[in-house]
Write an enzyme that holds these catalytic residues in place. Structure first.
Site, PDB file in Angstrom:
ATOM      1  N   ASP A  95      22.574  57.491  26.127  1.00 22.19           N
ATOM      2  CA  ASP A  95      22.016  58.492  26.878  1.00 22.19           C
ATOM      3  C   ASP A  95      21.064  59.544  26.050  1.00 22.19           C
ATOM      4  OD1 ASP A  95      23.061  57.536  28.978  1.00 22.19           O
ATOM      5  OD2 ASP A  95      24.732  59.061  29.227  1.00 22.19           O
ATOM      6  N   ASP A 243      39.244  61.031  29.463  1.00 22.14           N
ATOM      7  CA  ASP A 243      40.246  60.347  28.751  1.00 22.14           C
ATOM      8  C   ASP A 243      41.465  60.797  29.579  1.00 22.14           C
ATOM      9  OD1 ASP A 243      39.853  62.721  27.363  1.00 22.14           O
ATOM     10  OD2 ASP A 243      39.429  61.737  25.373  1.00 22.14           O
TER      11      ASP A 243
END
Length: 503
Positions: A95, A243
């Site tokens: 990105d 996560d």
């Protein structure tokens, strides 16, 4: 006025009690760890790898965002992972908006010319940040298993050979390896970080895994079964710790996790206090966001009581930063309110509570350090109480944001890729705005923290001086370190000044 001071006193001791509960929990983990080492029944990992009946397809994902110092290193590391090429796909989820993209393309071209199945996946916008990048990569990945590595990690070539066989049961959803640190000897700050993070794996993960309690994927250096991600709701960006969020959703859906203490993956620790604080702010905010999202469902589930209690303790740990900040701002009015109480009565009550809270935490890390065969006594550990006090305002603010907000900006932790301070100019310069914001918050609180010290000295209560002095000392350590970082950044932009100072 007395009622107001009474409320502050209650808040003060409730906060100290909250930290004491955290300390007791650390001692419980330490006791379990000791028994774990004495009793083979609690062995997390058998000595032999389970047999592999077939070789599954694996996708390796590396999310990147403006990582020019480490992009080439991680790409080179995953490109040489030992796995049949026809069963391997490597995705560089880039990105980036800076020169990282050119570095990524150069290394991909190099490895593609050597028949390595590697490609870059880019997006027009950074929607969803890391969670969005992982979700975007999953949409086109081919692997039955997905190995994840952040930019500052360096897996060994045999990483997949050591981890994939542990998916020997169909209900194993994730396998987590242990982090080690390539730059832990760089400074007192990196030594302290290594001392704090290592027990997270060697004690917390070991004990939670051994006892069938929930533990979390750490965002990197682990492997997921793709179906576990998909059936648990996939990657979601309504927290900044995607996560931790997915870990709890997957385990609540019935997937089992495995922790491999014997599989190590090198990583890089933040080298400046500003970068370390940024990392901790994201973890603090994200864990509370995850607690808001997950705990109601966890508590209402039919899971065992022990799993629920440990889940609450795990996800609410960062409330200790709020407790620490409350202790700081209430100390002065509490001392005034209790001036009529004799010093010995205060010591009999306050000192044991202080020792249970702070002392238990120090014992936890100290015993782990000594039992882990360290050659040197971990002197950096004694900076922990002061450093924790100095960091508490910024991290408490992040916790409060986590209580009120969903998602948010994913502030990446800058990586240096080197151990030489002369080559750390980008990291130091990037840290300056964060250091200035922290200074603006910490300076007035440091001045305020001198009031209890003055009052204690004025009342000649000498026995309380060491405890009271820890508070301004903590802010002095943090402010001094931030000022040093700002000076280094200034000198990096004006080398003529550096030469003048050294002449």
């Amino acid at each position: 006025m007395d009622k107001f001071f009474f409320i502050l006193t209650v808040a003060h001791f409730m906060s100290m009690g909250g930290i004491a509960l955290y300390g007791v929990h650390r001692l419980w983990l330490l006791t379990c760890w000791h028994r774990h080492g004495q009793n083979k029944r609690f062995m997390v990992n058998p000595p032999e790898l389970p047999p592999m009946t077939r070789i599954p397809r694996v996708t390796v994902q590396v999310p990147l965002y403006n990582e020019p110092m480490v992009a080439a290193r991680i790409i080179d590391a995953v490109a040489v992972l030992a796995w049949p090429r026809e069963k391997l796909d490597i995705q560089i989820l880039d990105d980036s908006t800076d020169q990282t993209r050119e570095i990524v393309q150069q290394r991909i071209d190099y490895w593609v010319s050597r028949k390595i199945p590697i490609s870059a996946i880019t997006r027009r916008s950074r929607t969803g940040y890391k969670a969005g990048a992982l979700k975007n990569g999953m949409a086109v990945c081919k692997g039955e298993f997905i190995a994840l590595f952040d930019a500052d990690f360096i897996p060994d070539p045999d990483f997949l050979e050591k981890t994939i066989p542990w998916f020997n049961h169909s209900n194993i959803g994730m396998v987590q390896a242990r982090w080690t640190f390539l730059n832990k000897g760089y400074s007192w700050l990196t030594r302290l970080q290594a001392l704090l993070l290592t027990p997270h794996f060697r004690i917390e993960h070991q004990i939670r895994s051994a006892r069938g309690l929930f533990f979390n994927f750490n965002g990197t250096a682990g492997v997921w079964r793709r179906r576990a991600i998909e059936t648990s709701g996939g990657w979601q960006d309504d927290t900044v710790t995607e996560d931790l969020d997915l870990s709890y959703r997957a385990q609540m859906a019935g997937w089992k996790f495995t922790y491999l203490d014997q599989v190590e993956v090198l990583s890089e620790l933040p080298v400046t206090l500003a970068d370390f604080r940024t990392q901790q702010e994201r973890w603090a905010k994200g864990s509370i966001q995850t607690a808001r999202k997950i705990l109601p469902r966890l508590i209402a589930s039919p899971l065992p009581l022990a799993v629920k209690i440990e889940g609450v303790a795990h996800l609410m740990t960062n409330l200790c930063w709020v407790f620490g900040f409350i202790l700081t701002v209430t100390l002065y009015p509490v001392l005034i309110y209790r001036m009529h109480i004799g010093i010995y009565q205060v010591i009999w009550f306050d000192l044991p509570l202080f020792c249970i809270s702070t002392g238990a935490i120090l014992i936890y890390y100290l015993i782990h350090g000594l039992r882990s065969g360290k050659k040197r006594f971990p002197w950096s550990l004694f900076v922990l109480p002061a450093l924790s006090i100095g960091l508490a305002p910024c991290l408490a603010l992040s916790v409060l944001k986590g209580m009120c907000q969903k998602g948010g900006v994913f502030d990446r932790t800058p990586k240096s890729g080197v151990s030489d301070l002369r080559k750390l100019k980008p990291a130091l310069q990037g840290s300056q705005p964060r250091s200035i914001r922290a200074l603006m918050l910490n300076l007035p609180i440091m001045l305020y923290s001198l009031l209890p010290l003055w009052l204690t000295w004025h009342q000649e209560t000498w026995a309380a001086l060491p405890l009271v002095f820890v508070f301004p000392l903590g802010f002095m350590v943090v402010i001094g370190t931030d000022l040093h970082g700002l000076m280094q950044g200034y000198l990096s932009r004006h080398p003529w000044m550096n030469k003048r100072l050294n002449s």
